[in-house]
Enzyme design. Structure first.
Site, PDB file in Angstrom:
ATOM      1  N   ASP A 168      29.849   1.749  24.997  1.00  0.00           N
ATOM      2  CA  ASP A 168      30.565   2.976  25.391  1.00  0.00           C
ATOM      3  C   ASP A 168      29.994   3.589  26.668  1.00  0.00           C
ATOM      4  OD1 ASP A 168      28.142   4.087  24.538  1.00  0.00           O
ATOM      5  OD2 ASP A 168      29.144   5.888  23.785  1.00  0.00           O
ATOM      6  N   GLU A 169      29.413   2.755  27.515  1.00  0.00           N
ATOM      7  CA  GLU A 169      28.622   3.297  28.631  1.00  0.00           C
ATOM      8  C   GLU A 169      28.698   2.343  29.824  1.00  0.00           C
ATOM      9  OE1 GLU A 169      23.770   3.964  28.731  1.00  0.00           O
ATOM     10  OE2 GLU A 169      24.740   2.834  27.171  1.00  0.00           O
TER      11      GLU A 169
ATOM     12  N   ASP B 100      29.454   7.937  29.758  1.00  0.00           N
ATOM     13  CA  ASP B 100      29.106   7.608  28.370  1.00  0.00           C
ATOM     14  C   ASP B 100      30.010   8.413  27.439  1.00  0.00           C
ATOM     15  OD1 ASP B 100      26.005   6.913  26.747  1.00  0.00           O
ATOM     16  OD2 ASP B 100      27.828   7.611  25.768  1.00  0.00           O
TER      17      ASP B 100
END
Ligand code: TTP
Ligand code: MG
Length: 392
Positions: free
Chosen positions: A112-113, A18
């Protein structure tokens, strides 16, 4: 002896990667003067919501999903920005491509992960900690962004580990450490425990995962529902056998409200519609996707329920895009039937990547967001009343 040893299966090695303060760090790539300062990104209008804050701003209590007005009060010295959402989607794609260098199984879960299956990669990259260090270095070298990695024998454990790794760190929990790692955690750290379940558990005096594991089944089932209670209890022990590739991505994102007493006032409904649109918009942007349609759901006092859908001129993710479409639908529906409303819902659908490519072809789906930013800038300078949008 653990279950795992019984089955003789090798321990899975799952990474949860992340990016740290994602939107802020992308902005810092373009503007080095933002480095080291409190930065808050989100809607700048009077009802704006925080998308994310730099760690410097978080020290003052600023966090995602907070009202921007509250953030301004907590940390007035911060730099406040609307953000560049098209850019975040592009960077997100590059980030996932970097991860794919290290494993064929990379499963993005938000902008974002991602989860990565790193089982059996020791001969290539060494122990998991070394592999994780190599990955964060490559993300830093290629994109200039800080990332954190949680490592565990399941998605669940890896995800919770990431919270301990942040910011800019790596944290590994092995199978035989899982129970001890989970037991002291507050129940809300368990993914899937929302505010409602958290409250229900609080009423039972359950505040940690260890207490949850040891709670008697009866009250727990009454509080959480019988199936859910068993599921949650297993997860509280850190048991999660879910494969990396689970169900398909959500086909829609929705939010709804049931009123305490039925509502027929248009202005009241518009206020709620606005809030629901913002909530859906926030989750949509967090997912990194664009939507093609918005819909509303209305339930009347007699429980008849209708839904109405409308397609956007171009795929979008802006609160205003969603609100405009939902508002048109609401006004039309109210004209057809003026009865008091018991439940109001907003959803977006037609979510996808195909939409994101449009932004690369210069059809700018965030044009509306940019307009919002311009209006917000004028408001900041001359006050809230100086300019208002015709349609709202
Ligand atoms: P997160 O990964 O939850 O947050 P973050 O990357 O900003 O910070 P960290 O991971 O270090 O805690 O979300 C990724 C991005 O998604 C975030 O930068 C902004 C966006 N987002 C929203 O727009 N609204 C939200 O409510 C959340 C949680 C995130
Ligand atoms: Mg993040």
């Amino acid at each position: 002896m653990t279950d795992r040893e019984n089955h003789g299966a090798p321990e899975r090695v799952i990474f949860h990667v992340d990016l740290d303060a994602f939107f802020v760090e992308v902005e810092r790539q373009n503007d080095a003067t933002l480095v080291g300062k409190p930065v808050v990104i989100g809607g700048l209008g009077p009802r704006g919501v925080v998308a994310t804050a730099s760690y410097e701003a978080r020290k003052f209590g600023v966090h995602s999903a907070q009202a921007m007005a509250v953030a301004r009060r907590l940390c007035p010295q911060a730099i406040f920005m609307r953000g560049s959402h098209g850019l975040y989607r592009e960077v997100s794609k590059k980030f996932m491509d970097v991860l794919r260098n290290y494993s064929p199984t990379v499963v993005p879960v938000s902008v974002d992960e991602a989860y990565m299956d790193m089982t059996g990669t020791e001969r290539l990259y060494g122990p998991p900690m070394d592999a994780a260090r190599a990955i964060t270095k490559m993300v830093r070298d290629e994109l200039g962004l800080p990332a954190s990695i949680g490592i565990g024998p399941s998605k669940l454990v890896a995800k919770v580990s990431t919270e301990h790794a942040k910011p800019n760190g790596i944290f590994q929990v092995r199978q035989d450490e899982v129970e001890a790692f989970f037991a002291p955690q507050p129940v809300r750290n368990l993914p899937g425990i929302g505010p409602k379940a958290g409250e229900a558990l609080e009423k039972l005096n359950i505040s940690t995962l260890g207490e949850l594991v040891n709670a008697p089944d009866g009250p727990l089932r009454r509080a959480l529902g019988p199936n859910n209670a068993d599921h949650v209890k297993r997860r509280a022990k850190g048991i999660d056998n879910a494969p990396l590739r689970e169900r398909a991505k959500a086909k829609s994102i929705s939010a709804e409200t049931t009123f305490d007493t039925d509502v027929s006032s248009r202005s009241e409904l518009e206020k709620v519609l606005k809030r629901l649109s913002e909530r859906v918009g926030t989750r949509l942007r967090k997912s990194g996707q664009l939507a093609r349609n918005a819909s509303i759901k209305l339930r009347y006092g007699d429980f008849t329920t209708i839904t109405r859908q409308r397609t956007f001129p171009v795929p979008g993710d802006g609160d205003q895009t969603i609100y405009n479409a939902a508002h048109t639908l609401l006004v039309t529906a109210m004209r057809q039937r003026g009865d008091a409303i018991r439940l109001l819902g907003v959803a977006v659908s037609g979510l996808g990547e195909q939409a994101a490519q449009l932004s690369l072809m210069d059809v700018n789906p965030t044009a509306e967001s940019d307009t919002s930013a311009a209006i917000d800038a004028i408001r900041d300078r001359f006050g809230v009343e100086s300019i208002s949008r015709g349609s709202v």
